[in-house]
Scaffold this motif. Structure first.
Motif, short mmCIF file in Angstrom:
data_model
loop_
_atom_site.label_atom_id
_atom_site.label_comp_id
_atom_site.label_asym_id
_atom_site.label_seq_id
_atom_site.Cartn_x
_atom_site.Cartn_y
_atom_site.Cartn_z
N ASP A 69 1.65 24.02 -47.63
CA ASP A 69 2.46 23.92 -46.42
C ASP A 69 1.79 22.99 -45.40
O ASP A 69 1.90 23.19 -44.20
CB ASP A 69 2.68 25.31 -45.81
CG ASP A 69 3.59 26.18 -46.68
OD1 ASP A 69 4.71 25.73 -46.98
OD2 ASP A 69 3.16 27.29 -47.06
N ASP A 70 1.09 21.99 -45.91
CA ASP A 70 0.42 20.99 -45.08
C ASP A 70 0.97 19.61 -45.41
O ASP A 70 1.22 19.29 -46.59
CB ASP A 70 -1.09 21.00 -45.32
CG ASP A 70 -1.73 22.33 -44.99
OD1 ASP A 70 -1.11 23.10 -44.23
OD2 ASP A 70 -2.84 22.59 -45.48
N PHE A 71 1.15 18.80 -44.38
CA PHE A 71 1.75 17.48 -44.56
C PHE A 71 1.06 16.49 -43.64
O PHE A 71 0.35 16.87 -42.70
CB PHE A 71 3.25 17.51 -44.23
CG PHE A 71 4.02 18.51 -45.04
CD1 PHE A 71 4.69 18.12 -46.19
CD2 PHE A 71 4.07 19.85 -44.66
CE1 PHE A 71 5.39 19.06 -46.95
CE2 PHE A 71 4.76 20.78 -45.41
CZ PHE A 71 5.43 20.38 -46.55
N CYS A 72 1.26 15.23 -43.93
CA CYS A 72 0.83 14.20 -43.00
C CYS A 72 1.97 13.21 -42.81
O CYS A 72 2.66 12.85 -43.77
CB CYS A 72 -0.41 13.48 -43.51
SG CYS A 72 -1.21 12.51 -42.22
N VAL A 73 2.17 12.84 -41.57
CA VAL A 73 3.23 11.92 -41.19
C VAL A 73 2.60 10.69 -40.55
O VAL A 73 1.79 10.81 -39.63
CB VAL A 73 4.22 12.58 -40.21
CG1 VAL A 73 5.22 11.56 -39.67
CG2 VAL A 73 4.94 13.75 -40.88
N ARG A 74 2.94 9.52 -41.08
CA ARG A 74 2.52 8.29 -40.42
C ARG A 74 3.59 7.88 -39.43
O ARG A 74 4.77 7.81 -39.78
CB ARG A 74 2.28 7.16 -41.44
CG ARG A 74 1.85 5.84 -40.77
CD ARG A 74 1.40 4.82 -41.80
NE ARG A 74 2.49 4.34 -42.64
CZ ARG A 74 3.23 3.26 -42.36
NH1 ARG A 74 3.03 2.57 -41.24
NH2 ARG A 74 4.18 2.89 -43.19
N ALA A 75 3.18 7.64 -38.21
CA ALA A 75 4.11 7.22 -37.16
C ALA A 75 3.65 5.89 -36.60
O ALA A 75 2.49 5.48 -36.76
CB ALA A 75 4.18 8.27 -36.06
N GLN A 76 4.56 5.22 -35.94
CA GLN A 76 4.23 3.93 -35.34
C GLN A 76 4.75 3.89 -33.91
O GLN A 76 5.90 4.25 -33.64
CB GLN A 76 4.83 2.78 -36.16
CG GLN A 76 4.26 1.43 -35.78
CD GLN A 76 4.71 0.35 -36.76
OE1 GLN A 76 5.75 -0.28 -36.55
NE2 GLN A 76 3.96 0.14 -37.82
N TRP A 77 3.87 3.46 -33.01
CA TRP A 77 4.20 3.36 -31.59
C TRP A 77 4.17 1.90 -31.15
O TRP A 77 3.53 1.05 -31.78
CB TRP A 77 3.18 4.11 -30.74
CG TRP A 77 3.18 5.59 -30.89
CD1 TRP A 77 4.16 6.38 -31.42
CD2 TRP A 77 2.12 6.48 -30.50
NE1 TRP A 77 3.78 7.70 -31.37
CE2 TRP A 77 2.54 7.79 -30.81
CE3 TRP A 77 0.87 6.29 -29.90
CZ2 TRP A 77 1.75 8.91 -30.55
CZ3 TRP A 77 0.08 7.40 -29.64
CH2 TRP A 77 0.51 8.69 -29.97
#
Length: 333
Positions: A69-77
């Motif tokens: 139940d662990d995830f990683c999300v790459r985001a861009q600003w």
């Protein structure tokens, strides 16, 4: 202040691949198609998953599973976003961090856990805590990684009905922010029963003049969410359902992120002309805020200790408490 969680597993770095559409944040605002998830353990974000219609307002780019139940999300600003510009000259806006957390939660809930897109996701509370020294803004697009963990999940009728979510935002290998969200997921029939007939997505709020943008900590009148009253440190909520960032699809009640920003503006207005940078914040929702009745926002006396300020904001409608938000900030920023 709220959560300190650090995943030992890196996120999308090892599986990042070129985006044949030219890069998520570089696309035009009219773009509506993004790559679909490649498999059950990760993929690219879709605007529908993020509840956004404009690519410029959608920050997660891709996601991957790092545990059960662990995830990683790459985001861009980008430092040129019209609603989330840098604060204190060269720091990313803490509310941009909070919005990125919210969108990361939506992405994982829809893409990985299969929450239907027509279900309503209702925030119970949301919080963030920023390390501003790791949020120095860059002139061009910048990547951040968000570790997303679900310590509590509840199911009903074959679907998720509740989630407690913890976040850690990493930038350049440093922990730049942490956060939390507690949210409920409701099917459309259940939501309609709870709303008791108040599900008209075409509601509009009365137009009222706002306070001066400089008092609210904004550069443009259209971004001001407070209207003046005769009371000290008290304002009426100002809502423009045509706002391009805050309203990207019809709503039957005032969105929670709008109330979060309104609370921050109230904290800023209470200490104007001095600047108040809310490096941490939390909001708890007690009832829906409707469009067709005034919503009063009041700031309790601000507390200053060792150069730090804290503000407590109460939002009420029809004599009932609607939300409570708390913000803290350092005079360093």
């Amino acid at each position: 202040m709220y959560v300190s969680y650090r995943s030992a597993t890196r996120c999308c770095s090892d599986r990042r691949s070129p985006d044949p559409l030219g890069g998520f944040m570089n696309r035009t605002a009219s773009s509506t198609a993004i790559l679909t998830p490649s498999d059950l353990d990760g993929g690219y974000a879709q605007l529908a998953h993020l509840h956004r219609t404009r690519a410029m307002d959608a920050f997660p780019v891709e996601w991957s599973r790092t545990g059960e139940d662990d995830f990683c999300v790459r985001a861009q600003w980008t430092s040129t976003h019209p609603f989330f510009p840098p604060v204190s000259g060269n720091r990313y806006d803490p509310l941009l961090v909070a919005e990125t957390f919210r969108q990361a939660a939506l992405l994982v809930l829809h893409a990985s856990y299969g929450v239907p897109l027509d279900h309503k996701l209702l925030l119970s509370d949301l919080g963030y805590d920023c390390r501003m020294e790791h949020l120095v803004a860059e002139p061009g697009p910048t990547d951040v990684e968000v570790d997303v963990r679900f310590p509590v999940l509840k199911r009903r009728g074959g679907h998720l009905s509740y989630a407690s979510i913890e976040f850690t935002l990493l930038r350049g290998g440093y922990e730049a922010a942490t956060g939390l969200i507690n949210t409920r997921m409701l099917s459309r029939p259940v939501y309609n029963r709870i709303r008791n007939g108040r599900t008209d997505d075409g509601c509009r709020a009365p137009e009222v003049p706002g306070i001066a943008p400089s008092i609210a900590g904004r550069a443009h009148d259209g971004d001001v969410l407070l209207a003046g009253t005769a009371q000290q440190n008290a304002w009426d909520l100002r809502v423009d359902t045509g706002h391009p960032t805050l309203f990207q699809r019809p709503n039957d009640h005032v969105p929670g992120m709008l109330l979060f920003e309104a609370g921050r503006q109230a904290a800023q207005a209470a200490c104007a002309p001095e600047r108040f940078v809310a490096t941490s914040g939390h909001i708890a929702f007690h009832q829906y805020v409707e469009f067709d009745a005034p919503c009063q926002i009041q700031v309790s006396p601000m507390v200053t200790t060792a150069g730090d300020r804290t503000a407590r904001i109460l939002g009420s409608q029809g004599g009932e408490l609607a939300f409570v938000s708390n913000f803290a900030g350092s005079r360093r920023f």
